[in-house]
Each structure stands twice: as structure tokens, then as C-alpha cells.
Design a protein around this motif. Sequence first.
Motif, PDB file in Angstrom:
ATOM      1  N   ALA A   1      69.225  18.616  32.131  1.00 56.00           N
ATOM      2  CA  ALA A   1      68.730  17.812  33.485  1.00 56.00           C
ATOM      3  C   ALA A   1      67.447  17.217  33.434  1.00 56.00           C
ATOM      4  O   ALA A   1      67.256  15.935  33.798  1.00 56.00           O
ATOM      5  CB  ALA A   1      68.608  18.815  34.516  1.00 56.00           C
ATOM      6  N   GLU A   2      66.716  17.696  32.527  1.00 57.66           N
ATOM      7  CA  GLU A   2      65.380  17.087  32.172  1.00 57.66           C
ATOM      8  C   GLU A   2      65.504  15.883  31.214  1.00 57.66           C
ATOM      9  O   GLU A   2      64.956  14.902  31.486  1.00 57.66           O
ATOM     10  CB  GLU A   2      64.372  18.263  31.561  1.00 57.66           C
ATOM     11  CG  GLU A   2      63.746  19.372  32.203  1.00 57.66           C
ATOM     12  CD  GLU A   2      62.760  18.822  33.219  1.00 57.66           C
ATOM     13  OE1 GLU A   2      61.607  18.735  32.734  1.00 57.66           O
ATOM     14  OE2 GLU A   2      62.998  18.509  34.516  1.00 57.66           O
ATOM     15  N   ILE A   3      66.419  15.762  30.238  1.00 55.20           N
ATOM     16  CA  ILE A   3      66.667  14.900  29.342  1.00 55.20           C
ATOM     17  C   ILE A   3      67.309  13.922  30.047  1.00 55.20           C
ATOM     18  O   ILE A   3      66.884  12.722  29.843  1.00 55.20           O
ATOM     19  CB  ILE A   3      67.664  15.648  28.180  1.00 55.20           C
ATOM     20  CG1 ILE A   3      66.915  16.431  27.453  1.00 55.20           C
ATOM     21  CG2 ILE A   3      68.113  14.265  27.438  1.00 55.20           C
ATOM     22  CD1 ILE A   3      67.741  17.304  26.274  1.00 55.20           C
ATOM     23  N   ILE A   4      68.384  14.033  30.881  1.00 57.11           N
ATOM     24  CA  ILE A   4      68.941  12.986  31.718  1.00 57.11           C
ATOM     25  C   ILE A   4      67.650  12.300  32.705  1.00 57.11           C
ATOM     26  O   ILE A   4      68.109  11.193  32.981  1.00 57.11           O
ATOM     27  CB  ILE A   4      70.128  13.483  32.574  1.00 57.11           C
ATOM     28  CG1 ILE A   4      71.301  13.872  31.543  1.00 57.11           C
ATOM     29  CG2 ILE A   4      70.558  12.563  33.454  1.00 57.11           C
ATOM     30  CD1 ILE A   4      72.437  14.774  32.219  1.00 57.11           C
ATOM     31  N   SER A   5      66.925  12.905  33.043  1.00 59.56           N
ATOM     32  CA  SER A   5      65.973  12.639  33.908  1.00 59.56           C
ATOM     33  C   SER A   5      64.804  11.763  33.285  1.00 59.56           C
ATOM     34  O   SER A   5      63.778  11.382  33.732  1.00 59.56           O
ATOM     35  CB  SER A   5      65.111  13.603  34.830  1.00 59.56           C
ATOM     36  OG  SER A   5      66.292  14.238  35.601  1.00 59.56           O
ATOM     37  N   GLY A   6      64.821  11.804  31.738  1.00 53.70           N
ATOM     38  CA  GLY A   6      63.779  11.169  30.916  1.00 53.70           C
ATOM     39  C   GLY A   6      62.737  11.936  30.668  1.00 53.70           C
ATOM     40  O   GLY A   6      61.705  11.360  30.187  1.00 53.70           O
ATOM     41  N   ARG A   7      62.806  13.218  30.762  1.00 53.08           N
ATOM     42  CA  ARG A   7      61.510  14.083  30.335  1.00 53.08           C
ATOM     43  C   ARG A   7      62.071  15.009  29.317  1.00 53.08           C
ATOM     44  O   ARG A   7      63.333  15.226  29.008  1.00 53.08           O
ATOM     45  CB  ARG A   7      61.264  14.855  31.661  1.00 53.08           C
ATOM     46  CG  ARG A   7      60.697  14.199  32.732  1.00 53.08           C
ATOM     47  CD  ARG A   7      60.354  15.011  33.902  1.00 53.08           C
ATOM     48  NE  ARG A   7      61.466  15.876  34.530  1.00 53.08           N
ATOM     49  CZ  ARG A   7      61.990  15.516  35.452  1.00 53.08           C
ATOM     50  NH1 ARG A   7      61.844  14.027  36.112  1.00 53.08           N
ATOM     51  NH2 ARG A   7      62.860  16.205  36.221  1.00 53.08           N
ATOM     52  N   ARG A   8      61.182  15.618  28.305  1.00 54.16           N
ATOM     53  CA  ARG A   8      61.350  16.257  27.167  1.00 54.16           C
ATOM     54  C   ARG A   8      61.348  17.812  27.726  1.00 54.16           C
ATOM     55  O   ARG A   8      60.327  18.356  28.572  1.00 54.16           O
ATOM     56  CB  ARG A   8      60.266  16.182  26.264  1.00 54.16           C
ATOM     57  CG  ARG A   8      60.204  17.166  25.109  1.00 54.16           C
ATOM     58  CD  ARG A   8      61.058  16.922  24.149  1.00 54.16           C
ATOM     59  NE  ARG A   8      61.439  18.178  23.016  1.00 54.16           N
ATOM     60  CZ  ARG A   8      62.222  17.738  22.117  1.00 54.16           C
ATOM     61  NH1 ARG A   8      63.209  16.916  21.980  1.00 54.16           N
ATOM     62  NH2 ARG A   8      62.475  19.007  21.294  1.00 54.16           N
ATOM     63  N   PRO A   9      62.349  18.680  27.496  1.00 52.98           N
ATOM     64  CA  PRO A   9      62.445  20.055  27.956  1.00 52.98           C
ATOM     65  C   PRO A   9      61.155  20.754  27.306  1.00 52.98           C
ATOM     66  O   PRO A   9      60.817  20.431  26.212  1.00 52.98           O
ATOM     67  CB  PRO A   9      63.788  20.489  27.647  1.00 52.98           C
ATOM     68  CG  PRO A   9      64.549  19.254  27.428  1.00 52.98           C
ATOM     69  CD  PRO A   9      63.772  18.188  26.940  1.00 52.98           C
TER      70      PRO A   9
END
Length: 424
Positions: free
Chosen positions: A406-414
Motif C-alpha cells: 500500500a505504501e508502494i502504490i501510494s508512492g512511498r518507500r516502506p
Amino acid sequence: MRVVVLGAGIAGVSSAWFLARAGHDVTVIEREPAAGLQTSFANGGQISVCHAEPWANPKAPWKILKWLAEEDAPLLWRPRADHHQWRWGLRFLRECMPARARANLKSLVRLGLYSRAQLQSLRADLHLEYDALTRGILHYYTDEREFAAALPAAEHMRQTGLDRQVKSAAECLLIEPALAHARKRVVGGTYTPSDESGDAHKFTQALAAHAVKAGVRFRYGTEVLHLDGEESCEVKGALLRGPDEDGVLRTEHVKADAYLVCMGSYSARLLRSVGITLDVYPVKGYSATIPVRDGDQAPEVSLTDDGHKLVLSRLGDRFRVAGTAELNGYDLSLNPIRCAALLKRTQEMFPHAGDYANATFWAGLRPATPGNLPYIGGTRYANLFVNTGHGTLGWTEGAGSGHAVAEIISGRRPDVDYPFCTGL
């Protein structure tokens, strides 16, 4: 964004929950009539970071050769005229190299710790009930050589931040008194007090109910036929077949801004429709769910019988024993010999614990990768993502994998050190 999640097992439902919490418009597509009815239905019940040692390790090839002729062996390879099986097997052998096995173990420990923390937060925030026990996991050994061979992996896990402790036979019995009947068999063990157990099916369904309240739409009884995206930089849509509002079976083309594949062993089949090859192969596992007959004789600490590759978890007034691995394609039939092997060993160790005559058996397909590392992240299609290939650790890694993707899809790095996918 409008996100379509394909699959409603623990990986898909966890992903949907975190995507909705991040503000996305989420629809989940599932061919079963409810969430958590495939691999998440009746697994061993362990949230087991301590199981981070990959199947592919330097000891594995010799054990597999020894087990080839044993119908009740912990791991059984049934050769098929299937090039996907042979490709997977060759890559498995490559992952058995010592350096690769050590690197994979460290990645799995980090992902497992991250995921367990996410699950604990979900349980606390949403007050989820799923027969959870937080009494740790005890690996016990009944063979001195097996015990000695397990100690280096336990040390590697401790170096990566997991509290896996070496215990004497006497200490194992203090941790789980139900082992008393087998005290002469147990030679030692390792104990991870921070690990947990619980019913993955109950958890998945409870989280799905909360996801619905958060606005996630679930379309059950709907099959994904293929994705439309080959020779393009984006997936253009998904072809579905399922019932309409009147219950009539129809085929339709669904469009979204992003697509997330969480279909376990069936993910590889679907992704071939857009030219992506995943090294995911179905590995059939078995479980038996046994009514507790004598609560004092049934284990409460979740256990792993390492020599026989079995796990045992107390789930309220039931306990579950699960294990064995069978590489036999997508076959889901129950092999009576392998079912009997589950009960035989359990009765040897805990003869008075359960009503064994009324055990119920189940088999599910674990989506295994050669090195046990799940695929989490993006693909060469800008709007196509994956969260699959967790093998035996779907329950352990499900919440964290869902949060990470979900973080990746939102453009963030987990916030976890893991080799996420970027361009499959």
C-alpha cells in the motif's frame, strides 16, 4: 486512485485495508464466496518469524533425495511434465547456496518483524478476535543432530534482531508442560517468546468486515480471466466473469488506476497473460483440526516439531496440526497417507490432548518461491503491482506485506529493509 485488488486471502484483504486507509478507492475481486477460503483458511496458525530459515538451504537437497521414496515424507516432489515445476526446482537448488540462503534468511526476519508489528497494531486498533495467543513459539527437537544443526540458523536470526533463544529439554517442558508425556524424546529446543499464534481465517474475515466499513467493495464469486496490458506500458483493464445484481453470470471489462495481484499460487498463471513470469509454484500443505479433549494435555504454546516439519497451534477449544509439503501442481486432493501421518505424530507426542477420531482435514496450496522471498512491489507496467509468493509464511507476513505494498502504490518507500520488486 481507484485500485482493484485481485484476491481476498490475508495478503489481499490486508492490502485492501491499508490502501483504503491511505485514501484510495478500493475494490477486491475474489472467486470464492467469502474472504479467506483458500490458503488462508486452515493453515498452521503461527505468526512465526522464527520460521525465517528458507526451505532452500544447504541441507535441503540431501533431505529431498532421501524423502523421494517416502509417501509420508515432510517434503514430497512429484515430478510432472510441467516446465514451470522444473524451472522452479532448478532455481530452488540455486537458492540453496550458503550465501544466498543467509541473505534470504535475513530478509525474511526483517519482513517478519515488520509484519508482526503491523498485525499487533491492527489487533489493538480494531479489537480483532481470532483466537490469538501471545505465548511465543517453541521449536522442539527429538534428534540430537537435528538440534545441533538448527543452532546456527537460530544464531543468524538473533543477529538480525529476533529473540530466538536456545533451551534445554527441561526448559522446553517448563515452557510447555503438555510435552510431559514425551519428555524422554525431547532433546532440546529454541524458543521465540515474541512470536504468536491465531486463526488466520478468522482474522482475514474480521479485517474484511472492517474494510467494508471503511468503504472497500468486495465482489465475491467473481473470477479474473486475464489482464489487458501486453505491448503497453500500463494495464488497460481486467476481464472478469461473475454474477450481476440479478445473479446472472456475466463477463465484463473493469478499469482502474492501479491493479494489485494477490492471488497466491494462481498469481503466476494470471500474470502470464501480460508476459510476466513469476517463480511461484503451488506447494500443497495439509492440516488437521482436532477438538480439545483435555485442556491440561493440549499445548497452549504454539509448537514446531522440527524433525517432522509439523506445527501445532491452540485455537480456542481446537488445536491444529499442519505441515508437509507436496509439489504436485494445482492438485488439492487429500492424500490419506499424509493425513494419517499428521495424526500419528501428534498422538505420539500428545496422546490424551484431543478427540482424534473427529479430526477434520484440509489441504491448501502455498504460493512458494524458490528462496521463500515473496514478490512485493511493482512490475514493468506502471500501474500493476504484486503481493504474492509467501509460501508457508503468509500468516506471518500478510499484514506487513499489505502495509508495504500500500505504501508502494501510494508512492512511498516502506520502512523495512527488503528487496521489493521494481520491474518484473
